[in-house]
Design a protein around this motif. Structure first.
Motif, PDB file in Angstrom:
ATOM      1  N   GLY A  26       0.839  -1.184   0.000  1.00 35.81           N
ATOM      2  CA  GLY A  26       0.000   0.000   0.000  1.00 35.81           C
ATOM      3  C   GLY A  26       0.877   1.239   0.000  1.00 35.81           C
ATOM      4  N   ILE A  27       0.458   2.245  -0.748  1.00 36.29           N
ATOM      5  CA  ILE A  27       1.152   3.533  -0.776  1.00 36.29           C
ATOM      6  C   ILE A  27       0.148   4.596  -0.352  1.00 36.29           C
ATOM      7  CG2 ILE A  27       2.284   5.282  -2.211  1.00 36.29           C
ATOM      8  CD1 ILE A  27       4.037   2.862  -2.113  1.00 36.29           C
ATOM      9  N   LEU A  28       0.507   5.358   0.671  1.00 33.80           N
ATOM     10  CA  LEU A  28      -0.313   6.466   1.132  1.00 33.80           C
ATOM     11  C   LEU A  28       0.522   7.727   0.959  1.00 33.80           C
ATOM     12  CD1 LEU A  28      -2.889   7.560   2.468  1.00 33.80           C
ATOM     13  CD2 LEU A  28      -1.860   7.044   4.684  1.00 33.80           C
ATOM     14  N   GLY A  29       0.190   8.506  -0.051  1.00 32.89           N
ATOM     15  CA  GLY A  29       0.951   9.719  -0.339  1.00 32.89           C
ATOM     16  C   GLY A  29       0.291  10.947   0.247  1.00 32.89           C
ATOM     17  N   GLY A  30       1.071  11.999   0.373  1.00 34.87           N
ATOM     18  CA  GLY A  30       0.530  13.262   0.860  1.00 34.87           C
ATOM     19  C   GLY A  30       1.619  14.198   1.331  1.00 34.87           C
ATOM     20  N   THR A  31       1.203  15.366   1.789  1.00 35.03           N
ATOM     21  CA  THR A  31       2.176  16.311   2.326  1.00 35.03           C
ATOM     22  C   THR A  31       2.542  15.959   3.770  1.00 35.03           C
ATOM     23  OG1 THR A  31       0.398  17.805   3.006  1.00 35.03           O
ATOM     24  CG2 THR A  31       1.427  18.231   0.862  1.00 35.03           C
ATOM     25  N   PHE A  32       1.613  15.319   4.481  1.00 37.80           N
ATOM     26  CA  PHE A  32       1.819  14.968   5.890  1.00 37.80           C
ATOM     27  C   PHE A  32       2.297  16.209   6.655  1.00 37.80           C
ATOM     28  CE2 PHE A  32       2.448  10.974   3.506  1.00 37.80           C
ATOM     29  CZ  PHE A  32       1.354  10.296   3.996  1.00 37.80           C
ATOM     30  N   ASN A  33       1.463  17.226   6.622  1.00 42.12           N
ATOM     31  CA  ASN A  33       1.819  18.555   7.108  1.00 42.12           C
ATOM     32  C   ASN A  33       0.785  19.069   8.112  1.00 42.12           C
ATOM     33  OD1 ASN A  33       2.918  21.136   7.289  1.00 42.12           O
ATOM     34  ND2 ASN A  33       2.019  21.836   5.383  1.00 42.12           N
ATOM     35  N   PRO A  34       0.636  18.457   9.292  1.00 43.25           N
ATOM     36  CA  PRO A  34       1.369  17.318   9.847  1.00 43.25           C
ATOM     37  C   PRO A  34       0.631  16.001   9.620  1.00 43.25           C
ATOM     38  CG  PRO A  34       0.057  18.305  11.581  1.00 43.25           C
ATOM     39  CD  PRO A  34      -0.191  19.114  10.317  1.00 43.25           C
ATOM     40  N   PRO A  35       1.326  14.876   9.838  1.00 43.75           N
ATOM     41  CA  PRO A  35       0.649  13.574   9.808  1.00 43.75           C
ATOM     42  C   PRO A  35      -0.199  13.420  11.065  1.00 43.75           C
ATOM     43  CG  PRO A  35       2.929  13.283  10.458  1.00 43.75           C
ATOM     44  CD  PRO A  35       2.754  14.744  10.140  1.00 43.75           C
ATOM     45  N   HIS A  36      -1.310  12.673  10.955  1.00 48.11           N
ATOM     46  CA  HIS A  36      -2.244  12.599  12.084  1.00 48.11           C
ATOM     47  C   HIS A  36      -2.933  11.231  12.136  1.00 48.11           C
ATOM     48  CE1 HIS A  36      -5.352  13.285   9.056  1.00 48.11           C
ATOM     49  NE2 HIS A  36      -4.707  14.362   8.673  1.00 48.11           N
ATOM     50  N   VAL A  37      -3.819  11.071  13.109  1.00 46.50           N
ATOM     51  CA  VAL A  37      -4.484   9.789  13.328  1.00 46.50           C
ATOM     52  C   VAL A  37      -5.348   9.374  12.145  1.00 46.50           C
ATOM     53  CG1 VAL A  37      -4.390   9.905  15.851  1.00 46.50           C
ATOM     54  CG2 VAL A  37      -6.395  10.811  14.647  1.00 46.50           C
ATOM     55  N   GLY A  38      -5.841  10.323  11.371  1.00 49.07           N
ATOM     56  CA  GLY A  38      -6.607   9.978  10.174  1.00 49.07           C
ATOM     57  C   GLY A  38      -5.758   9.213   9.170  1.00 49.07           C
ATOM     58  N   HIS A  39      -4.491   9.594   9.043  1.00 50.97           N
ATOM     59  CA  HIS A  39      -3.576   8.867   8.158  1.00 50.97           C
ATOM     60  C   HIS A  39      -3.357   7.443   8.671  1.00 50.97           C
ATOM     61  CE1 HIS A  39      -2.046  13.127   7.241  1.00 50.97           C
ATOM     62  NE2 HIS A  39      -2.659  12.708   6.147  1.00 50.97           N
ATOM     63  N   LEU A  40      -3.180   7.322   9.983  1.00 51.61           N
ATOM     64  CA  LEU A  40      -3.013   5.983  10.570  1.00 51.61           C
ATOM     65  C   LEU A  40      -4.234   5.107  10.319  1.00 51.61           C
ATOM     66  CD1 LEU A  40      -1.395   6.709  14.058  1.00 51.61           C
ATOM     67  CD2 LEU A  40      -0.322   5.566  12.107  1.00 51.61           C
ATOM     68  N   LEU A  41      -5.417   5.685  10.501  1.00 50.58           N
ATOM     69  CA  LEU A  41      -6.653   4.948  10.300  1.00 50.58           C
ATOM     70  C   LEU A  41      -6.770   4.463   8.855  1.00 50.58           C
ATOM     71  CD1 LEU A  41      -9.393   4.016  11.504  1.00 50.58           C
ATOM     72  CD2 LEU A  41     -10.329   6.197  10.732  1.00 50.58           C
ATOM     73  N   MET A  42      -6.495   5.339   7.900  1.00 51.93           N
ATOM     74  CA  MET A  42      -6.564   4.961   6.484  1.00 51.93           C
ATOM     75  C   MET A  42      -5.623   3.798   6.188  1.00 51.93           C
ATOM     76  SD  MET A  42      -6.575   8.718   4.638  1.00 51.93           S
ATOM     77  CE  MET A  42      -6.573   8.058   2.960  1.00 51.93           C
ATOM     78  N   ALA A  43      -4.381   3.922   6.623  1.00 48.98           N
ATOM     79  CA  ALA A  43      -3.378   2.892   6.352  1.00 48.98           C
ATOM     80  C   ALA A  43      -3.755   1.568   7.006  1.00 48.98           C
ATOM     81  CB  ALA A  43      -2.007   3.362   6.843  1.00 48.98           C
ATOM     82  N   ASN A  44      -4.203   1.621   8.251  1.00 48.84           N
ATOM     83  CA  ASN A  44      -4.545   0.407   8.985  1.00 48.84           C
ATOM     84  C   ASN A  44      -5.748  -0.294   8.361  1.00 48.84           C
ATOM     85  OD1 ASN A  44      -4.098  -1.287  11.443  1.00 48.84           O
ATOM     86  ND2 ASN A  44      -6.212  -0.661  11.812  1.00 48.84           N
ATOM     87  N   GLU A  45      -6.777   0.466   8.010  1.00 52.25           N
ATOM     88  CA  GLU A  45      -7.969  -0.128   7.417  1.00 52.25           C
ATOM     89  C   GLU A  45      -7.640  -0.788   6.077  1.00 52.25           C
ATOM     90  OE1 GLU A  45     -11.200  -0.392   8.655  1.00 52.25           O
ATOM     91  OE2 GLU A  45     -10.342   0.307  10.539  1.00 52.25           O
ATOM     92  N   ALA A  46      -6.859  -0.110   5.243  1.00 56.40           N
ATOM     93  CA  ALA A  46      -6.480  -0.686   3.944  1.00 56.40           C
ATOM     94  C   ALA A  46      -5.619  -1.929   4.133  1.00 56.40           C
ATOM     95  CB  ALA A  46      -5.744   0.353   3.096  1.00 56.40           C
ATOM     96  N   MET A  47      -4.681  -1.874   5.077  1.00 56.77           N
ATOM     97  CA  MET A  47      -3.792  -3.008   5.318  1.00 56.77           C
ATOM     98  C   MET A  47      -4.598  -4.259   5.690  1.00 56.77           C
ATOM     99  SD  MET A  47      -0.586  -3.351   7.989  1.00 56.77           S
ATOM    100  CE  MET A  47      -1.589  -3.155   9.451  1.00 56.77           C
ATOM    101  N   HIS A  48      -5.544  -4.104   6.595  1.00 57.20           N
ATOM    102  CA  HIS A  48      -6.312  -5.259   7.055  1.00 57.20           C
ATOM    103  C   HIS A  48      -7.357  -5.717   6.041  1.00 57.20           C
ATOM    104  CE1 HIS A  48      -4.480  -5.787  10.967  1.00 57.20           C
ATOM    105  NE2 HIS A  48      -4.392  -4.478  11.032  1.00 57.20           N
ATOM    106  N   ALA A  49      -8.018  -4.776   5.384  1.00 57.47           N
ATOM    107  CA  ALA A  49      -9.060  -5.141   4.419  1.00 57.47           C
ATOM    108  C   ALA A  49      -8.497  -5.853   3.192  1.00 57.47           C
ATOM    109  CB  ALA A  49      -9.830  -3.895   3.979  1.00 57.47           C
ATOM    110  N   LEU A  50      -7.289  -5.467   2.781  1.00 52.63           N
ATOM    111  CA  LEU A  50      -6.709  -6.005   1.548  1.00 52.63           C
ATOM    112  C   LEU A  50      -5.580  -7.000   1.785  1.00 52.63           C
ATOM    113  CD1 LEU A  50      -6.636  -2.626  -0.392  1.00 52.63           C
ATOM    114  CD2 LEU A  50      -8.315  -4.462  -0.635  1.00 52.63           C
ATOM    115  N   GLY A  51      -5.238  -7.235   3.044  1.00 51.59           N
ATOM    116  CA  GLY A  51      -4.152  -8.166   3.350  1.00 51.59           C
ATOM    117  C   GLY A  51      -2.807  -7.681   2.830  1.00 51.59           C
TER     118      GLY A  51
END
Length: 190
Positions: free
Chosen positions: A5-30
């Motif tokens: 999975g690739i999660l791109g962005g400015t991360f200005n700043p990175p936050h819990v929403g980014h973590l949630l997106m990454a975690n949900e995609a990781m688990h849903a798609l293996g």
């Protein structure tokens, strides 16, 4: 074949929403891993204030340190210049031909895919994964694997405003990220 999975962005700043997106995609798609990929120069938005690349990397390191399947992809920072996803993903698929890439985007970006540079090429390189976002209708003429996930209405813009106004960011930023921001005096925080 490795699923990345690739999660791109400015991360200005990175936050819990980014973590949630990454975690949900990781688990849903293996997914085997999710890479957080900061832009060098984002093509879709003008940014009034951007911490240094080193500071954004440090904030991302603080953000992801609890999840061993999360890492940072620095390709766009190392290349420099405007970050067009199609160029980046062409390079990554050539560098890692045995991997399959899933490009994770927020629901607000799904509707704008038609504006992305050389989108017809890009959709052949990656599987787009859309994460719903409150207040946005996610429709696209392109194939997007939409995930039904918990929704969190938090943005980097909101966090920059709160930090500048000395308002609470508790639970919107991991403590390690907030500590780094305050230590470095980013976004007017003290």
């Amino acid at each position: 074949m490795k699923k990345i999975g690739i999660l791109g962005g400015t991360f200005n700043p990175p936050h819990v929403g980014h973590l949630l997106m990454a975690n949900e995609a990781m688990h849903a798609l293996g997914l085997d891993e999710v890479r957080f990929m900061p832009n060098a120069v984002p093509p879709h938005k003008e940014v009034a204030y951007m911490p240094s690349d080193a500071q954004r990397i440090a904030m991302l390191q603080a953000l992801i340190k609890q999840e061993p399947k999360f890492c940072i992809e620095q390709y766009e920072l190392q290349r420099g210049g405007t970050s067009y996803t199609v160029d980046t993903m062409t390079a990554l698929t050539q560098r890692e031909p045995e991997s399959r890439f899933y490009f994770i985007i927020g629901g607000d970006s799904v509707s704008t895919l038609h504006t992305w540079v050389r989108i017809e090429e890009l959709v052949k390189l990656v599987t787009f994964v859309g994460i719903m976002r409150p207040g946005y209708v996610a429709t696209s003429p392109y194939a997007v694997h939409m995930l039904d996930t918990p929704q969190l209405d938090v943005s980097s813009t909101l966090l920059r405003e709160r930090l500048l106004q000395a308002y609470t960011v508790n639970y919107l930023l991991p403590q390690a990220v907030e500590h780094y921001i305050r230590k470095e005096g980013l976004y007017g925080a003290t």
